[in-house]
Structures are given as C-alpha cells and as structure tokens.
Design a protein around this motif. Structure first.
Motif, mmCIF file in Angstrom:
data_model
loop_
_atom_site.group_PDB
_atom_site.id
_atom_site.type_symbol
_atom_site.label_atom_id
_atom_site.label_comp_id
_atom_site.label_asym_id
_atom_site.label_seq_id
_atom_site.Cartn_x
_atom_site.Cartn_y
_atom_site.Cartn_z
ATOM 1 N N ILE A 54 0.800 -0.956 0.061
ATOM 2 C CA ILE A 54 -0.022 -0.142 0.209
ATOM 3 C C ILE A 54 0.642 1.161 -0.081
ATOM 4 O O ILE A 54 0.680 2.210 -0.728
ATOM 5 N N PHE B 227 -9.458 8.384 -3.045
ATOM 6 C CA PHE B 227 -8.274 7.211 -2.540
ATOM 7 C C PHE B 227 -7.440 7.842 -1.146
ATOM 8 O O PHE B 227 -6.936 7.225 -0.353
ATOM 9 N N THR C 171 -9.659 7.444 1.670
ATOM 10 C CA THR C 171 -9.633 6.115 2.212
ATOM 11 C C THR C 171 -8.440 5.649 3.046
ATOM 12 O O THR C 171 -8.257 5.055 4.180
ATOM 13 N N LYS C 172 -7.001 6.287 2.535
ATOM 14 C CA LYS C 172 -5.791 5.974 3.078
ATOM 15 C C LYS C 172 -5.715 6.771 4.479
ATOM 16 O O LYS C 172 -5.292 6.167 5.384
ATOM 17 N N PHE D 278 -7.487 4.254 6.577
ATOM 18 C CA PHE D 278 -6.666 3.102 7.053
ATOM 19 C C PHE D 278 -5.571 3.465 7.756
ATOM 20 O O PHE D 278 -5.124 2.465 8.677
ATOM 21 N N ASP E 34 -10.795 -2.539 1.571
ATOM 22 C CA ASP E 34 -11.366 -1.441 0.714
ATOM 23 C C ASP E 34 -10.410 -0.417 0.279
ATOM 24 O O ASP E 34 -10.453 0.161 -1.027
ATOM 25 N N TYR E 35 -9.097 -0.445 1.031
ATOM 26 C CA TYR E 35 -8.014 0.448 0.384
ATOM 27 C C TYR E 35 -7.528 -0.178 -0.817
ATOM 28 O O TYR E 35 -7.128 0.589 -1.740
ATOM 29 N N GLN F 86 -9.632 0.422 -3.908
ATOM 30 C CA GLN F 86 -9.551 1.704 -4.268
ATOM 31 C C GLN F 86 -8.317 1.754 -5.166
ATOM 32 O O GLN F 86 -8.278 2.272 -6.122
#
Length: 592
Positions: A11, A110, A113-114, A117, A162-163, A166
């Motif tokens: 990631i 994005f 979402t990060k 996370f 989910d991350y 994306q």
C-alpha cells in the motif's frame, strides 16, 4: 500475521506512485491552461492580421490581381484560424477538464480511504501493545485487551481490503483516462492539419499560376526600372529652366477647363500679402484652390461681367488685374508669356461665353445668382422688398425719352446704368463700359443694386436722348453708322471708346442754343466759371431756397440754362459723383 505485514508495504509503494502521478497530472493541467491562453492570444493576433489583409485588399481594388489574391488569402487564413479555435477548445475539454476531474475526484477518494486506513492501523498497533502489556494475574484485563485487539484487527482487515480496492480501481482508471485524454487531443491535432492541408491544397493551383505571373512581373519591373533610369539620366542632362513656350489654352476643352496653373494672388487684407494658388478658368468662371483637396473658391462668378488688363503700376513683374462689377483681383504670373496667355484666355472665355449664351437668358440667370454690389444698403433678409424697389426704379428711369433702348446699341429693355453719365445700357454694353474704368463710366444695376435719392434724381434729370444729343451730335455728318444690337462686341467696343473716351462725335452747340428735353432752344449766354464760383454748400442751399420760393421753376433741364447749371453743380460736385469728363462736356455745351 504475514499477510498483515505485507499489505502495508504494498500500500505504501502504491500510494507513493499514485501521489507522483497526481503531481504530474496537476502540472500537465497547468501547462494545458497556459497553452490554451497563449492559443487564444495567437488567434486574436491572427484575426487582426487577417483584418489587415482585407483592408489592404480594399485599397488595391483597382489592381484586380492583387485584390483577388488578398481576398483568397484572407478567407483561407480565416478558416485556419477557425480550425485553431476548435483545437484549443478540444484541449480545454479533454486535457484540462478530464485530467482535472481525475486528479480532484478519483484521487481525492483514494486519499480519504488512506486516511481511514492509517488511523485504523494506528489503533491496531495500540491494541497490540495493550494486549502484550496485560498482566497474567488480571484475567479481566487480559480478556478486555484480547477482545479489543480482535475487533481492531478485524476492522483493519476490512479497511485494508477497501483500500486495496481503491488502489486497484485507480490504477485501472489511470490507464484509460490518460490514454483517452491524449488520444482526443491528438485527434484534434490531426483534424487541424488535415483540414488545413485540404484547404491549402485547393488553393495550390491558383498559387502556382500566380507564381508564374509573379516571375513575369519581376522581369517587367526590372525592364521598367532600367528604362526609368535611362530617362532619368537623359533628363539630368537637360536645362531645368522653366519652359513656357508651349503654354496654351483651349476654349472648347471637353472638361470645360480653358486654362489652369499656378498664379500669385494678392490678398485683400491690410498687409496685401501674396499667396500662390492653383487657378483655373472653367464654366465661364475664374476659380482657385489653396490645396488639391480643397473646395473651389470663386473669384469671378461670370467672366462676361469682367475685364482683364496688364498692371504695371506695381513693384512686382508680370502682374495683371481682373476687374468684376463688385471687386478686382490682382494676379501675378511667372513670366511675361504666361501673363499674356492668361489675359488671352480670359478674353477668349468672355467672347466664347457671349457666343454660347443669349443676352436674355444671361440677364435672367444674373437676376437669380448675382450678388449686390458693395454700394448696396439693402438688407439681405428683404429680397421681396428689394425686388419691388428695383422694379420701381426701373419704371421711373425707363420712362425718360430714349431710355427704353440701350444708349449705345439700341437693345430693348436695358437693365444697367452708368451713374456718372446718366444713361441706360444693355448687359453687353455695360461690360464694355466697365472695362473703361470707373473714371470714365461707373456701372450699376437697376434691379440688383439700391439707389440713393440723389442718384435717382440725377438719372431722371438726364437720360439717353439728352446724352446722345451731346455725345453723338456729329456722327452722321462723319458718315458713320451706329452699331445695332446684333453687331459684334468688337464693333460696339470701338464705338463706345470713340464716343466716350475719344469724344469723336461731339458737336458743340451754338452760342444761343441749349438742350431742353432733347431739343435745341435759344437762350442767352451763361458763363460756366460763374457756376464754379457758386459750388459751395452755402450757395447751393441758397439756390435751392430760391427755387422753392418760385413755384414756376422746377429743377429740370426744361427750366433754362441757369437751372441746368445748378443741377450740374449740385449733382456732380455736391453729391460726390464728380466726373471731370462729364463736367467738361457740360461746360463745352453751355459756354461761349
């Protein structure tokens, strides 16, 4: 644990790559904005350039080749400008807007979402630390720490999935978004150049033809240049002194211009300055212009009413004077031949105007267009009253014996008068009288000018019959013939000069004769010197008072010699209209 450890590294690497991609996309959007702005400025400059080409085409309308080519160039360049505008609009829509949406919308999701996370990952690390620190002797803390770690780990795994989703979506979208943007832009570029090629390809045959003609024009221009250089070298060897040997005038010129050229004109101001003007004789008028584009200024409205003669009583050379009924104009030529040519041109125009227009038509035209003389005291705002006065004066004076015809040629219905001779004249004879000068004959119109009471009385005292008995007393004895209305102007002019200037036809009356209403009567002698001794205002007043006291006497020529002498003194001296020649005639006729 192995899976959980590998995901963050992947990631992190993916995030770094996407972050760099976002930076480059944002930079590309900025560069695209600069390109479109510069393109708009380029289009505006091109439009101005095309407008200049079309203006030049309008100025070159007389040259069909240049005008046609400039029109086609302007149309073609305008089409190319339209293609450029389409290109810049496509770049605005594809590159700028699509990439901007990709950076602002997709990458923004994005990033959000990060953030979630990273927060959950920190919570899981804290739960792991608490679970490791839980004491063995405290079962409830161990259970709570284990439960928190389990829940946090489960949340982390879901958010990690989910991350990753994306990231995969953004990676896939990155490929077709960038490709679609650039493909659309390149297609717009292709359309621009393809349409431009087809447009110029249609113009290519015409340009090739024009190029061939241009080569021939260059050759012709070089030949013309050599010819002009040869002529220039030939002219340099000649004498540049002014050549006036070929000065000519044409009365029957098709454009109506008898003669034209530069003359010096003396102004009518107090300084009497001389100015160089372009003069011309056209349509029986003498006119001039200050500059080429200026309107014409009329010096003489009709040359039939003027005379021209050389003028030597001035310091400048080659001067001549044009005298009209209302003013005179002093002009100067550049040489003696030019002066003679201008004088002859004016005289020829006068003669031609008399041949072309009948006298009746000219009088009617003059009544409509002529302006009053400087001696007129009537108001310009009262034309109807002035016309009525003119008709009254005309009727009063024409009732005198002989005044129904011209005094010199017999033309019926004369409308002009010589106020110091007391006679009526036709239009042609009045022009000849005017050329004699005001010291011989001062001409005035019966209908156009106003008349002072003294002048009107003087005209009523004299008349054509009275004056002709004096000035034409002996012409029949000399065997001469008086000119008729149909006689030429030269014959009339010779007769008038002989009659009034040279006085060839005078016949002195006898010592006991006098003219009464045009007839010879006996009367005692009377001395003219005696009359001269009583020319003061006091004696005139006494004479007038004596005549008023004697009702049987009237101030007419039928009252006798003494009354006639007083009339002469009063009219010719006291009224300011003294004429030495006329006084001499009166003295000769009434002295022994």
């Amino acid at each position: 644990m192995m899976c959980v450890v590998k995901v963050p590294k992947f990631i992190l690497y993916t995030f770094i790559c996407l972050f760099r991609l976002c930076l480059f996309c944002a930079q590309l959007v900025k560069l695209c904005s600069g390109m479109t702005e510069a393109g708009k400025a380029y289009v505006s400059a091109n439009k101005l350039f095309v407008s200049g080409i079309r203006d030049l085409s309008q100025q070159c309308k007389k040259d069909e080749m240049i005008s046609e080519f400039l029109e086609k160039c302007g149309d073609s360049l305008q089409e190319i400008i339209n293609y450029h505008m389409i290109l810049f609009d496509q770049a605005q829509r594809s590159v700028k807007q699509q990439l901007h949406n990709f950076v602002k919308e997709d990458v923004r999701k994005f990033k959000e979402t990060k953030k979630h996370f990273d927060k959950v990952r920190e919570d899981m690390e804290i739960a792991q630390v608490k679970n490791a620190q839980a004491p063995r002797n405290k079962p409830h803390e161990v259970e709570e720490a284990t439960s928190t770690l389990s829940i946090t780990r489960k949340c982390f795994r879901h958010l990690a999935l989910d991350y990753v989703l994306q990231i995969n979506v953004l990676q896939a979208k990155k490929k077709f978004e960038i490709l679609d943007v650039m493909l659309s832009f390149m297609h717009a570029q292709y359309s621009l150049f393809q349409q431009g090629y087809h447009l110029l390809d249609e113009l290519d045959p015409y340009m090739k033809k024009l190029a061939a003609e241009l080569d021939q024009l260059v050759i012709d221009s070089a030949m013309e240049k050599r010819e002009m250089e040869h002529k220039h070298a030939t002219i340099q060897q000649r004498d540049f002194s002014y050549d006036d040997s070929k000065v000519e005038f044409n009365v029957d010129a098709p454009n109506g211009v008898v003669m034209e050229g530069y003359l010096f004109k003396r102004s009518s101001n107090a300084f009497k300055t001389w100015n160089r003007r372009w003069f011309s004789i056209q349509n029986s008028q003498l006119v001039y212009q200050k500059k080429l584009k200026d309107s014409l200024t009329v010096v003489v409205d009709d040359l039939r009413l003027c005379s021209v003669k050389p003028y030597e009583d001035i310091e400048r050379r080659f001067c001549f004077e044009v005298v009209s009924p209302f003013k005179s104009c002093m002009l100067q030529a550049e040489s003696e031949k030019l002066r003679q040519a201008w004088i002859q041109a004016v005289q020829a125009s006068i003669a031609s105007a008399y041949r072309e227009s009948p006298d009746t038509y000219y009088r009617e035209h003059l009544d409509r267009t002529a302006s009053p003389s400087t001696s007129s005291i009537d108001s310009a705002s009262e034309p109807r009253e002035r016309s009525t006065r003119g008709e009254t004066i005309l009727q009063r004076i024409q009732c005198l014996p002989g005044n129904e015809h011209c005094c010199d040629c017999g033309q019926a219905d004369p409308r002009w008068a010589s106020i110091n001779l007391g006679i009526l004249l036709c239009i042609e004879c009045s022009g000849i009288h005017r050329s004699l000068g005001v010291h011989c004959s001062k001409v005035r119109s019966l209908t156009l000018d106003s008349w002072e009471p003294e002048l009107l009385k003087l005209m009523c005292e004299l008349g054509n019959s009275v004056i002709n008995h004096i000035y034409e007393g002996s012409y029949q004895e000399q065997g001469l013939k008086k000119p008729l209305p149909s006689s030429s102007r030269q014959e009339k002019e010779a007769w008038i000069k002989a009659k009034y200037v040279e006085k060839k036809f005078l016949k002195k009356l006898g010592s006991t004769e006098i003219l009464i209403n045009g007839e010879r009567k006996l009367q005692r002698q009377w001395s003219a010197k005696k009359c001269r001794r009583h020319n003061s205002a006091t004696m005139v007043s006494k004479t007038r008072r004596r005549y008023r006291q004697e009702p049987g006497r009237t101030s007419t020529l039928s009252s006798g010699t003494s009354n006639m002498q007083c009339v002469k003194c009063e009219r010719f001296k006291h009224s300011g209209l003294h004429n030495p020649q006329m006084e001499k005639v009166w003295d000769d006729q009434n002295s022994s």
